[in-house]
Every structure is written in structure tokens, then in C-alpha cells.
Write a protein that holds these residues in place. Structure first.
Motif, PDB file in Angstrom:
ATOM      1  N   LYS A  19     -16.464   6.999 -20.757  1.00 26.52           N
ATOM      2  CA  LYS A  19     -16.237   5.712 -20.160  1.00 26.52           C
ATOM      3  C   LYS A  19     -17.000   5.380 -19.127  1.00 26.52           C
ATOM      4  CE  LYS A  19     -11.107   5.422 -20.780  1.00 26.52           C
ATOM      5  NZ  LYS A  19      -9.854   5.419 -20.198  1.00 26.52           N
ATOM      6  N   VAL A  20     -17.588   6.346 -18.276  1.00 30.43           N
ATOM      7  CA  VAL A  20     -18.498   6.265 -17.449  1.00 30.43           C
ATOM      8  C   VAL A  20     -20.062   5.925 -18.038  1.00 30.43           C
ATOM      9  CG1 VAL A  20     -20.098   7.371 -15.600  1.00 30.43           C
ATOM     10  CG2 VAL A  20     -17.663   7.956 -15.755  1.00 30.43           C
ATOM     11  N   LYS A  61     -29.233   9.572 -24.723  1.00 31.22           N
ATOM     12  CA  LYS A  61     -27.957   8.843 -24.363  1.00 31.22           C
ATOM     13  C   LYS A  61     -28.328   7.422 -23.805  1.00 31.22           C
ATOM     14  CE  LYS A  61     -24.605  12.530 -23.462  1.00 31.22           C
ATOM     15  NZ  LYS A  61     -25.585  13.573 -23.839  1.00 31.22           N
ATOM     16  N   TYR A  62     -29.358   7.092 -24.361  1.00 29.89           N
ATOM     17  CA  TYR A  62     -29.842   5.721 -23.737  1.00 29.89           C
ATOM     18  C   TYR A  62     -29.339   4.508 -24.859  1.00 29.89           C
ATOM     19  CZ  TYR A  62     -32.911   2.146 -21.804  1.00 29.89           C
ATOM     20  OH  TYR A  62     -33.166   1.079 -20.868  1.00 29.89           O
ATOM     21  N   MET A  63     -28.106   4.056 -24.421  1.00 32.53           N
ATOM     22  CA  MET A  63     -27.222   3.385 -25.515  1.00 32.53           C
ATOM     23  C   MET A  63     -28.026   2.122 -26.237  1.00 32.53           C
ATOM     24  SD  MET A  63     -25.182   5.852 -25.334  1.00 32.53           S
ATOM     25  CE  MET A  63     -24.458   5.228 -26.834  1.00 32.53           C
ATOM     26  N   ALA A  64     -28.413   1.212 -25.317  1.00 33.46           N
ATOM     27  CA  ALA A  64     -28.978   0.046 -25.890  1.00 33.46           C
ATOM     28  C   ALA A  64     -29.896   0.407 -27.020  1.00 33.46           C
ATOM     29  CB  ALA A  64     -29.623  -0.909 -24.735  1.00 33.46           C
ATOM     30  N   ALA A  65     -30.745   1.541 -27.241  1.00 27.72           N
ATOM     31  CA  ALA A  65     -31.671   1.877 -27.969  1.00 27.72           C
ATOM     32  C   ALA A  65     -30.903   2.059 -29.327  1.00 27.72           C
ATOM     33  CB  ALA A  65     -32.403   3.134 -27.655  1.00 27.72           C
ATOM     34  N   TYR A  66     -29.705   2.632 -29.461  1.00 22.42           N
ATOM     35  CA  TYR A  66     -28.806   2.738 -30.620  1.00 22.42           C
ATOM     36  C   TYR A  66     -28.622   1.283 -31.358  1.00 22.42           C
ATOM     37  CZ  TYR A  66     -28.148   7.697 -29.398  1.00 22.42           C
ATOM     38  OH  TYR A  66     -28.080   8.908 -28.992  1.00 22.42           O
ATOM     39  N   ASP A  67     -28.365   0.261 -30.327  1.00 20.65           N
ATOM     40  CA  ASP A  67     -28.072  -0.843 -30.843  1.00 20.65           C
ATOM     41  C   ASP A  67     -29.234  -1.518 -31.942  1.00 20.65           C
ATOM     42  OD1 ASP A  67     -25.496  -0.881 -29.967  1.00 20.65           O
ATOM     43  OD2 ASP A  67     -26.152  -1.304 -27.950  1.00 20.65           O
ATOM     44  N   LEU A  68     -30.540  -1.453 -31.207  1.00 19.94           N
ATOM     45  CA  LEU A  68     -31.594  -2.079 -31.457  1.00 19.94           C
ATOM     46  C   LEU A  68     -31.814  -1.321 -32.812  1.00 19.94           C
ATOM     47  CD1 LEU A  68     -33.775  -4.077 -31.372  1.00 19.94           C
ATOM     48  CD2 LEU A  68     -35.069  -2.725 -29.833  1.00 19.94           C
ATOM     49  N   ALA A  94     -28.714  -0.075 -44.608  1.00 23.86           N
ATOM     50  CA  ALA A  94     -27.396  -0.403 -44.003  1.00 23.86           C
ATOM     51  C   ALA A  94     -26.556   0.968 -43.741  1.00 23.86           C
ATOM     52  CB  ALA A  94     -26.487  -1.279 -44.754  1.00 23.86           C
ATOM     53  N   VAL A  95     -26.595   1.865 -44.789  1.00 23.50           N
ATOM     54  CA  VAL A  95     -26.121   3.265 -44.398  1.00 23.50           C
ATOM     55  C   VAL A  95     -26.717   4.008 -43.197  1.00 23.50           C
ATOM     56  CG1 VAL A  95     -25.762   5.586 -45.428  1.00 23.50           C
ATOM     57  CG2 VAL A  95     -25.571   3.390 -47.039  1.00 23.50           C
ATOM     58  N   GLN A  96     -27.960   3.778 -43.146  1.00 24.87           N
ATOM     59  CA  GLN A  96     -28.427   4.393 -41.623  1.00 24.87           C
ATOM     60  C   GLN A  96     -27.855   3.660 -40.527  1.00 24.87           C
ATOM     61  OE1 GLN A  96     -29.983   3.894 -44.961  1.00 24.87           O
ATOM     62  NE2 GLN A  96     -32.080   5.087 -44.785  1.00 24.87           N
ATOM     63  N   ALA A  97     -27.803   2.367 -40.647  1.00 27.95           N
ATOM     64  CA  ALA A  97     -27.460   1.557 -39.491  1.00 27.95           C
ATOM     65  C   ALA A  97     -26.208   1.995 -39.335  1.00 27.95           C
ATOM     66  CB  ALA A  97     -27.715   0.170 -39.814  1.00 27.95           C
ATOM     67  N   LYS A  98     -25.295   2.142 -40.069  1.00 31.60           N
ATOM     68  CA  LYS A  98     -23.881   2.720 -39.669  1.00 31.60           C
ATOM     69  C   LYS A  98     -24.026   4.089 -39.074  1.00 31.60           C
ATOM     70  CE  LYS A  98     -20.966   4.101 -43.240  1.00 31.60           C
ATOM     71  NZ  LYS A  98     -20.373   5.296 -42.837  1.00 31.60           N
ATOM     72  N   LYS A  99     -24.568   4.973 -39.435  1.00 30.99           N
ATOM     73  CA  LYS A  99     -24.705   6.374 -39.053  1.00 30.99           C
ATOM     74  C   LYS A  99     -25.112   6.108 -37.626  1.00 30.99           C
ATOM     75  CE  LYS A  99     -24.862  10.997 -38.850  1.00 30.99           C
ATOM     76  NZ  LYS A  99     -25.572  11.139 -37.514  1.00 30.99           N
ATOM     77  N   VAL A 100     -26.055   5.441 -37.278  1.00 36.55           N
ATOM     78  CA  VAL A 100     -26.642   5.089 -35.908  1.00 36.55           C
ATOM     79  C   VAL A 100     -25.369   4.730 -35.141  1.00 36.55           C
ATOM     80  CG1 VAL A 100     -28.231   3.466 -34.523  1.00 36.55           C
ATOM     81  CG2 VAL A 100     -28.987   4.800 -36.535  1.00 36.55           C
ATOM     82  N   LEU A 101     -24.881   3.592 -35.528  1.00 30.55           N
ATOM     83  CA  LEU A 101     -23.725   3.164 -34.779  1.00 30.55           C
ATOM     84  C   LEU A 101     -22.631   4.056 -34.388  1.00 30.55           C
ATOM     85  CD1 LEU A 101     -23.757  -0.484 -36.163  1.00 30.55           C
ATOM     86  CD2 LEU A 101     -24.176   0.178 -33.844  1.00 30.55           C
ATOM     87  N   GLU A 102     -22.347   4.936 -35.323  1.00 26.46           N
ATOM     88  CA  GLU A 102     -21.065   5.927 -35.259  1.00 26.46           C
ATOM     89  C   GLU A 102     -21.572   6.842 -34.207  1.00 26.46           C
ATOM     90  OE1 GLU A 102     -19.073   6.731 -39.537  1.00 26.46           O
ATOM     91  OE2 GLU A 102     -21.211   7.069 -39.439  1.00 26.46           O
ATOM     92  N   ALA A 140     -19.660   7.368 -30.724  1.00 25.67           N
ATOM     93  CA  ALA A 140     -19.256   8.773 -30.366  1.00 25.67           C
ATOM     94  C   ALA A 140     -19.477   9.169 -28.914  1.00 25.67           C
ATOM     95  CB  ALA A 140     -19.755   9.721 -31.278  1.00 25.67           C
ATOM     96  N   ILE A 141     -20.654   8.767 -28.459  1.00 24.27           N
ATOM     97  CA  ILE A 141     -21.091   8.823 -26.905  1.00 24.27           C
ATOM     98  C   ILE A 141     -20.453   7.985 -26.071  1.00 24.27           C
ATOM     99  CG2 ILE A 141     -23.443   8.893 -25.489  1.00 24.27           C
ATOM    100  CD1 ILE A 141     -24.862   9.623 -27.965  1.00 24.27           C
TER     101      ILE A 141
END
Length: 545
Positions: free
Chosen positions: A102-103, A234-241, A252-260, A264-265
Motif C-alpha cells: 500500500k505504501v 520497484k520503479y512501478m511506472a516502468a512496468y506499465d510502459l 501480449a503474453v510477456q505484457a501480461k507477465k510484466v503486469l502480474e 504483486a509488488i
């Protein structure tokens, strides 16, 4: 001691004792212009009526306020997304929350600060003083940005940096972001490289990757993002991009794994959960899609900006799973909890048609689809994905006229951005070549009429009308090179003759980047590029050719 008497403050906390304690702390430092909000909803209504210099927001907003599912992170996400607070508003999160996820979720939305309770008046005022000092240094830049004056904002950042050298890196960041926002990708990329030459900073790596992504250099963006996440996982915006980049590459499969991994973090960002649900559905991971969309509906339940499309996504997933009972319950919740929303009827009808399809009731499903088509015409802000899904369902039920009606309306909607290729592709994909050909002919005729109208406006010296008309033509057929050249040329003429306008300059820059990718060998492109550089130099935007 700093005088804060003019500072306006909004306290967001459901606990009256905590609000009283905060008010007392602020009063001790001379801050008296204080308003209260007991929930996210009341905070949004307050911020919709007036601007505040400082928002002190409790993370946990569920103590008897009626917003039992809403927290400070979700409130801040809503405020950023719907632009209810500007960059000059200081938002400080107050929390005793020990759950790390949450933090992280709160921190990644970039509040000015977050303070762990309990804290003293000295700690609170130290944090406020730090945030106010930074805002004061940046305020002239924010004012120019608010007025759309990119050139002045860049100049102001250079002046401010000389006066406040301790914020030099932050000013460099603002300049890079201004260049990027204006479509000046080369300048922005150079600025980020210059920053990174000094030291590796996460946001600079992310900014560089955004430039590479915007220029469709996806492999470069992947390399930059992988490097960033290796240094800071843990630089979260990097995961979205990174997920968007994989999608752009058809992965798409790799994109899903990145978002998962990202969820999780940091499990509380509604926009990321929505993206995960969409990608999971597209890749056939119905279990993950159901889990993500259920969280989206639950977490957005108490938001002032609930989107009934979230219910449609969940219904679609449950129907795919074959779970009619749960899907029916979601539709009932949609009807009950989102009554009065202008988009609810369209979403209800689409959801009902999906459920009726599952039961094999084709006649009733077709009736609901016709209801949905009528309701979509009255709705506002529905996504292209939802509308195109409706078109596909109409075609499946042989509602050809309804399908064509929705697509033609989308083509006429300046907000949709649906191109001729996309419109025709919907019908081609469904095997309806006859409708595809008819739609294509209609759009081609419309584009020709718009070109003639734009030429007439230019002959009369009405540059603004010509640019508007050509923009409409380009939205209908963005791959039409003559239209693209004509649009950029008209934009540059308007900038040159009527004065610099940052939003228009940004559009022209982005269109030039698109043209560079598809037709850079054309001498006409070089002419436009020279014209663009000359116009920038004329207004002091650039000194390079």
C-alpha cells in the motif's frame, strides 16, 4: 519563521479527532484557512469547487465515512486522472499503514510526501516547509504550463535553476518533459541522455524510454526499461510502459507477465489492474482476467468516477467462463449502483446481450444489442474497445445496419480517433467485405470533401478553419500521405503567421515524427522539416536546424 497565513489547506480524514488534532497543529504555525473533508467523495466535491495549496490526506478513509472501499491512494489516482489538482497542489499522505504494497502504491502516484503516524507538529511543519519551498521555486513554471506557454515555461525553468541550484536536476526534468509534451522527441531524448550522463536516475531512464516508445523504437525502449528495472525493481511506472512496449511488439503474453509482476509488488492501482484484466482476457487467461476485473470493480466502487465499462469487462469475462449466475449478479449491481450514469444503459444492454448469448436466446440478445446501439448514441466517453465489441456482436446477429451505424458515428466523433483502416478492418475481419467496401467508399468521399473545404479556407486566409478541417480528414484516414502533408503544412503556416500555440505545435511535432517514420525520403518531408525548424527559431523554441 516562514509565514503560512495565506496557505489554504484541505484536511481529508474520516476521524473528527484526527482532523481536530491536525487543525490544532496547523493553527500553531499560523495556518487558519482550513477546510475539512470526511471522505474521498467530499474531498472531490471540495476540490471541484476551489483550489487548495495543500491537501493533507489520511490513507485509510474507511472509518464510518461511507467510502469503506476507498483509500487515499485511490483518491489521489482519481485526482490526478481527472486533473482536479494541478502540479502546484501539495498533496501529503498521512498513514500508519505498515503494509508495504500500500505504501508503494501511494508513493508511485508521486504525492509531495507521506508521513507515518504518529508525528509531531515539528515533523509536520518541516515536511510542509520543504514542500512549500519547492513549490515556490517551481510556481512560475507551473503558471506558464497552465497557460500552455511551453517556450516561456522552458525559459522560466532555466532562470529558476540559476536562482535555486539545489533543484537543478528537477528543473532539467521539467524541461525534458516539456520538450516531450510538445512533440520535440529529439530534444527530450537529448535532455534525458544529458541527465543520465551525470548519474543514473530512474525517472530519466523512464523518460528516455518514453521518447523511444513514442518514436516507435520499441527494441530500444525495451533495453532501457530492462536496465531501469534491473537497477530499481520497484520503479512501478516502468512496468506499465514495459507492458505497453511488449503489446506494441505483439507480445501480449510477456505484457501480461510484466503486469502480474507489477501488481504483486503494488496491488492497489486501479488503472494497472484494469490493464492486466484486459491483457489477460486477450491472451485467454480467463482466471486472471476475472480476478483483475473483480478487483477493479471492488476498488472503484466508492469512487466518484466509477466507470460502468468495468462491469461490462467483468460480465464478458464471466460469460467466457460460462458463469451465468455471477454474470447476472454483476449486471444487477451495475443497474443498482450506477443508476443515473449516462453510460449505464449502454453498458447494461451490452452486458445483457452477452449473457443472453450464453443462454442461446438469440432473439432477446439481438433486441438488447439494438437497445445498446441506441444508448451508445446518447452516451459520453465510451471506449473504442467497447463500441467495436458492440459492432462485432451486431454483425454476429446479422444486425448489419446497427453495426455500420455505430462505426459511422465513431468516424464522425473527433474523440474516438477511429481511422478508415480500423473501420474497414472491423468488417473485413468479420468476413463482411461488402460492408467494408461501402464504409471505405463513404470515408474516401468524406475525406475528399474535407480536403476541398480546407483548400477553400486557405484561399480565404482562414488558417484555423483549414487546420481544423484537415485534422478531421486526418483522423478519418491517418495513413493518407497527401492529407498528412497538407495538415502539417497548414499547422506550420498557422504557427508562423498567427503566433506560437503550444498545443498546435505539439500536434505538428508528433505528425512530423509520424511522417519521418513512413516517408522520410520524400523531398517534401525535408521542406516541412526546414519550415518547422524555422518556425521554432522564430519564436525562440530552438536554435538548431
Amino acid at each position: 519563521m516562514q509565514d503560512y497565513a495565506e496557505l489554504t489547506v484541505l484536511l481529508v480524514d474520516p476521524n473528527p479527532g484526527m482532523r481536530a488534532s491536525l487543525r490544532n497543529m496547523l493553527n500553531q504555525s499560523g495556518i487558519t484557512r482550513i477546510d475539512d473533508a470526511v471522505s474521498s467523495g467530499t474531498a472531490i466535491r471540495q476540490l471541484g469547487k476551489k483550489n487548495f495549496d495543500l491537501v493533507l490526506c489520511e490513507y485509510d478513509l474507511g472509518s464510518g465515512s461511507g467510502d469503506n472501499g476507498q483509500d487515499g491512494q485511490q483518491l489521489l489516482e482519481d485526482l490526478r486522472l481527472h486533473k482536479l489538482i494541478g502540479p502546484w497542489t501539495i498533496f501529503i499522505m498521512l498513514t500508519s499503514e505498515g503494509v508495504y504494497g500500500k505504501v508503494v502504491s501511494a508513493a508511485e502516484l508521486l504525492p509531495a510526501d507521506y508521513i507515518l503516524k504518529p508525528f509531531t507538529v515539528e515533523v509536520l511543519m518541516q515536511r510542509i516547509a520543504k514542500a512549500v519551498g519547492r513549490r515556490t521555486a517551481f510556481l512560475p513554471i507551473y503558471e506558464h504550463i497552465g497557460q500552455g506557454n511551453v517556450r516561456e515555461a522552458i525559459a522560466a525553468s532555466t532562470t529558476a535553476e540559476a536562482n535555486h541550484p539545489r533543484h537543478a536536476t528537477d528543473f532539467a526534468r521539467v524541461r525534458a518533459e516539456l520538450h516531450f509534451g510538445a512533440g520535440q522527441l529529439a530534444e527530450a531524448e537529448l535532455a534525458y541522455h544529458t541527465i543520465l550522463a551525470g548519474r543514473p536516475i530512474g525517472w530519466a531512464h523512464l523518460g528516455l524510454a518514453r521518447c523511444q516508445f513514442a518514436a516507435q523504437r520499441y527494441d530500444d525502449a525495451l533495453a532501457t526499461l530492462d536496465k531501469l528495472l534491473a537497477q530499481n525493481p520497484k520503479y512501478m511506472a516502468a512496468y506499465d510502459l514495459l507492458a505497453r512496449t511488449h503489446e506494441a511488439l505483439g507480445q501480449a503474453v510477456q505484457a501480461k507477465k510484466v503486469l502480474e509482476d507489477a501488481v504483486a509488488i503494488s496491488p492497489h492501482m486501479v488503472s494497472r489492474l484494469r490493464h492486466l484484466g484486459t491483457v489477460a482476457y486477450e491472451t485467454g487467461d480467463i482466471g486472471m482476467a476475472e480476478k483483475a476485473f473483480k478487483q477493479v470493480v471492488a476498488k472503484a466502487k466508492y469512487s466518484e468516477f466509477r466507470d460502468p465499462e468495468d462491469h461490462v469487462n467483468l460480465v464478458k469475462t464471466l460469460v467466457k467462463k460460462g458463469d451465468a449466475n455471477q454474470a447476472s449478479g454483476v449486471i444487477r449491481d451495475l443497474e443498482r449502483s450506477l443508476r443515473g450514469n449516462t453510460n449505464t444503459e449502454a453498458c447494461r444492454a451490452i452486458s445483457a446481450a452477452l449473457l443472453l448469448d450464453l443462454s442461446g436466446n438469440d432473439t432477446a440478445a439481438a433486441n438488447e444489442l439494438s437497445n445498446a446501439v441506441a444508448a451508445v448514441g446518447l452516451a459520453k466517453g465510451l471506449s473504442n474497445g467497447l463500441k467495436l465489441g458492440l459492432v462485432q456482436s451486431c454483425l454476429k446477429h446479422k444486425l448489419d445496419k446497427d453495426a455500420a451505424h455505430v462505426v459511422i458515428d465513431m468516424m464522425g466523433d473527433t474523440e474516438s480517433g477511429l481511422s478508415m483502416e480500423q473501420a474497414v478492418g472491423v468488417f473485413e475481419h468479420a468476413g463482411r467485405h461488402d460492408i467494408a467496401r461501402s464504409i471505405g467508399e463513404q470515408i474516401t468521399h468524406q475525406v475528399e470533401e474535407l480536403l476541398e473545404s480546407a483548400a477553400s479556407h486557405l484561399d480565404q486566409g482562414d488558417h484555423r478553419a483549414a487546420v481544423t478541417t484537415l485534422g478531421m480528414a486526418l483522423r478519418k484516414n491517418p495513413s493518407n500521405l497527401p492529407v498528412l502533408y497538407a495538415t502539417i503544412s497548414a499547422m506550420l503556416r498557422q504557427l508562423d503567421e498567427l503566433g506560437w500555440e503550444a498545443p498546435l505545435a505539439e500536434q505538428a511535432g508528433l505528425l512530423l515524427e509520424r511522417l519521418r517514420r513512413i516517408d522520410s525520403g520524400n523531398p517534401e518531408f525535408d521542406t516541412l522539416l526546414q519550415q518547422h525548424s524555422a518556425t521554432q527559431r522564430k519564436y525562440g523554441i530552438s536554435t538548431t536546424a
